[in-house]
Motif scaffolding. Structure first.
Motif, PDB file in Angstrom:
ATOM      1  N   VAL A  21       0.883  -1.088  -0.111  1.00 41.86           N
ATOM      2  CA  VAL A  21      -0.112  -0.283  -0.105  1.00 41.86           C
ATOM      3  C   VAL A  21       0.853   1.217  -0.054  1.00 41.86           C
ATOM      4  CG1 VAL A  21      -2.109  -1.163   0.987  1.00 41.86           C
ATOM      5  CG2 VAL A  21      -0.419  -0.159   2.688  1.00 41.86           C
ATOM      6  N   CYS A  38      -4.587   3.010   2.820  1.00 41.21           N
ATOM      7  CA  CYS A  38      -4.687   2.136   4.103  1.00 41.21           C
ATOM      8  C   CYS A  38      -5.564   2.958   5.105  1.00 41.21           C
ATOM      9  CB  CYS A  38      -3.075   2.197   4.731  1.00 41.21           C
ATOM     10  SG  CYS A  38      -3.167   1.491   6.492  1.00 41.21           S
ATOM     11  N   SER A  39      -6.547   2.174   5.671  1.00 41.89           N
ATOM     12  CA  SER A  39      -7.474   2.921   6.668  1.00 41.89           C
ATOM     13  C   SER A  39      -6.917   3.497   7.614  1.00 41.89           C
ATOM     14  CB  SER A  39      -8.724   1.875   6.800  1.00 41.89           C
ATOM     15  OG  SER A  39      -8.112   0.677   7.653  1.00 41.89           O
ATOM     16  N   ASN A  53       2.405   2.542   9.675  1.00 37.44           N
ATOM     17  CA  ASN A  53       1.072   2.611   8.733  1.00 37.44           C
ATOM     18  C   ASN A  53       0.674   4.018   9.103  1.00 37.44           C
ATOM     19  OD1 ASN A  53       1.793  -0.154   9.289  1.00 37.44           O
ATOM     20  ND2 ASN A  53      -0.589  -0.725   8.747  1.00 37.44           N
ATOM     21  N   CYS A  81      -7.464  -0.118  11.931  1.00 37.85           N
ATOM     22  CA  CYS A  81      -7.326  -0.880  10.657  1.00 37.85           C
ATOM     23  C   CYS A  81      -9.005  -1.277  10.552  1.00 37.85           C
ATOM     24  CB  CYS A  81      -6.507  -1.722  10.596  1.00 37.85           C
ATOM     25  SG  CYS A  81      -6.534  -2.987   9.412  1.00 37.85           S
ATOM     26  N   VAL A  94      -9.777  -3.524   8.341  1.00 38.26           N
ATOM     27  CA  VAL A  94      -9.701  -5.327   8.358  1.00 38.26           C
ATOM     28  C   VAL A  94      -9.530  -6.020   9.665  1.00 38.26           C
ATOM     29  CG1 VAL A  94      -8.348  -6.977   7.007  1.00 38.26           C
ATOM     30  CG2 VAL A  94      -8.635  -4.848   5.974  1.00 38.26           C
ATOM     31  N   GLU A 106      -2.807  -5.613  15.682  1.00 38.75           N
ATOM     32  CA  GLU A 106      -3.823  -4.632  15.103  1.00 38.75           C
ATOM     33  C   GLU A 106      -5.388  -5.111  15.386  1.00 38.75           C
ATOM     34  OE1 GLU A 106      -3.657  -3.401  11.100  1.00 38.75           O
ATOM     35  OE2 GLU A 106      -1.595  -3.255  11.162  1.00 38.75           O
ATOM     36  N   CYS A 112      -7.744  -7.085   2.941  1.00 44.23           N
ATOM     37  CA  CYS A 112      -7.737  -5.440   2.657  1.00 44.23           C
ATOM     38  C   CYS A 112      -7.996  -5.208   1.330  1.00 44.23           C
ATOM     39  CB  CYS A 112      -6.238  -5.545   3.061  1.00 44.23           C
ATOM     40  SG  CYS A 112      -5.958  -3.664   3.038  1.00 44.23           S
ATOM     41  N   HIS A 148      -7.571  -2.317  -0.102  1.00 42.23           N
ATOM     42  CA  HIS A 148      -6.558  -1.364  -0.540  1.00 42.23           C
ATOM     43  C   HIS A 148      -5.407  -2.271  -1.094  1.00 42.23           C
ATOM     44  CE1 HIS A 148      -8.670   1.424   1.762  1.00 42.23           C
ATOM     45  NE2 HIS A 148      -8.570   0.798   2.806  1.00 42.23           N
TER      46      HIS A 148
HETATM   47 FE1  SF4 Z   1      -3.881  -0.491   6.339  1.00 40.96          FE
HETATM   48 FE2  SF4 Z   1      -5.449  -2.584   7.528  1.00 40.96          FE
HETATM   49 FE3  SF4 Z   1      -4.983  -3.016   4.996  1.00 40.96          FE
HETATM   50 FE4  SF4 Z   1      -2.773  -3.156   6.928  1.00 40.96          FE
HETATM   51  S1  SF4 Z   1      -4.773  -4.554   6.535  1.00 40.96           S
HETATM   52  S2  SF4 Z   1      -2.959  -2.144   4.878  1.00 40.96           S
HETATM   53  S3  SF4 Z   1      -3.461  -1.561   8.311  1.00 40.96           S
HETATM   54  S4  SF4 Z   1      -6.132  -1.440   5.824  1.00 40.96           S
END
Ligand code: SF4
Ligand code: 13P
Length: 324
Positions: A72, A97-98, A125, A183, A185, A211, A276, A278
């Motif tokens: 990402v 990335c959230s 992150n 996050c 996810v 996380e 994810c 993203h």
């Molecule tokens: Fe971001 Fe969560 Fe995706 Fe990792 S899994 S890149 S912390 S959104």
């Protein structure tokens, strides 16, 4: 076209694209770095697959002229900060990335100014702007050790992930001030469904990324970064694991620990939300096109690179001292 012919055609196309990527890489002296959350085909074509710490260490030491970062945006951005003279490409520039988004620089600057005596430790992150406001960056591999390297009486702000921060507070006995980020996810796993699953699979060990939320971590037999989770599965004498992190890690786990049973931890809804969205914007086709066309490229203002690099280099320095 019948399904068998279609599948044979697709296999041939995938084979060709793998070969084309290999050729382009050699011609351009390029390296492909991929995170464990990337789709299997991307992991298979990468020169190095790893977690955020491993990937930044690889970026810092590569001799390649071009880095294709299959991950990402904040990861590719970190590589660019460490290698400002290299061309850093990302297959899809929109791969965000959230968690990084949950920490806007202006709001964070205000929070930091309200606590002038606090040292700032930020999880990798986050954006380059947040790294520029940070004293030391950390990843999920070294967060505990980085925090432990700071004198006990030094107050600390930890950003942006409150779940990782809470976990580190618990392990180190600190009382760091936590930014309220998370996050999307890792917050989706259902602690209730996991406990039911543990009941029906009594021999399975729950392994979780830090996380995840506290009710999930409280049930885990092992907590660690993606690399740590992978190594745990490879080395463990157990045969069955419930894996509470993004599903991309299962690709390498299945390859490196063949025969072991890997059960993705269940999300709250019947969705694929533990993928994810993203990370999964990157595809093998986009990776090929980005290497061929040398775009999209990560561009960062040199002044921002200067401000952000200190906190990342500090992390790499402490990690090297600790042998991480
Ligand atoms: Fe971001 Fe969560 Fe995706 Fe990792 S899994 S890149 S912390 S959104
Ligand atoms: P790692 O530190 O395990 O690479 O985790 C990165 C990440 O984005 C987790 O969501």
């Amino acid at each position: 076209m019948n399904p068998q012919t279609l599948s044979a055609k697709m296999t041939l196309q995938t084979k060709n694209i793998f070969e084309d990527i290999k050729k382009l890489k050699a011609e351009k002296n390029a390296i492909i770095l991929a995170h464990y959350y990337q789709e299997g085909d991307i992991q298979d074509v990468a020169d190095y697959i790893g977690d955020s710490l491993g990937l930044s260490q690889q970026a810092a030491q590569t001799n390649a002229d071009i880095i294709v970062f299959a991950g990402v945006h904040f990861m590719a951005e970190t590589a660019k900060i460490l290698c400002p003279d290299k061309k850093v490409l990302i297959p899809d520039l929109k791969a965000g990335c959230s968690l990084a988004d949950s920490c806007p620089p202006l709001a964070f600057k205000k929070f930091k100014d309200e606590h002038p005596h606090h040292l700032v430790i930020s999880y990798i992150n986050c954006t380059a702007e947040i790294k520029a406001l940070t004293d030391i960056v950390c990843t999920s591999s070294n967060a505990v050790q980085i925090v432990n390297s700071i004198p006990k009486d030094q107050p600390i702000i930890f950003a942006p992930d409150k779940n990782l921060g809470r976990y580190v507070n618990k392990v180190t006995g600190r009382n760091m001030l936590l930014w309220d980020g998370s996050c999307m996810v890792h917050e989706i796993f259902s602690a209730k469904k996991i406990s039911l699953l543990k009941h029906t699979h009594p021999r399975a060990l729950l392994i979780a990324h830090p996380e995840c939320e506290e009710p999930v971590l409280d049930q885990a037999e092992f907590i660690g970064s993606t690399t740590a989770l992978l190594n745990f599965v490879i080395k463990s004498e157990h045969q069955e694991f419930i894996v509470a992190t993004e599903t991309g890690i299962l690709h390498e786990m299945a390859k490196r620990a063949p025969g072991k049973t890997l059960i993705p931890a269940p999300p709250e809804n019947n969705c694929a939300c533990n993928d994810c969205p993203h990370m999964k914007l990157n595809t093998l086709e986009k990776l090929y096109a980005c290497l061929r066309d040398e775009k999209p490229e990560i561009i960062i203002e040199p002044s921002l690179i200067k401000q952000a690099e200190k906190s990342i280099k500090k992390m790499l320095e402490i990690s090297a001292q600790l042998g991480l």
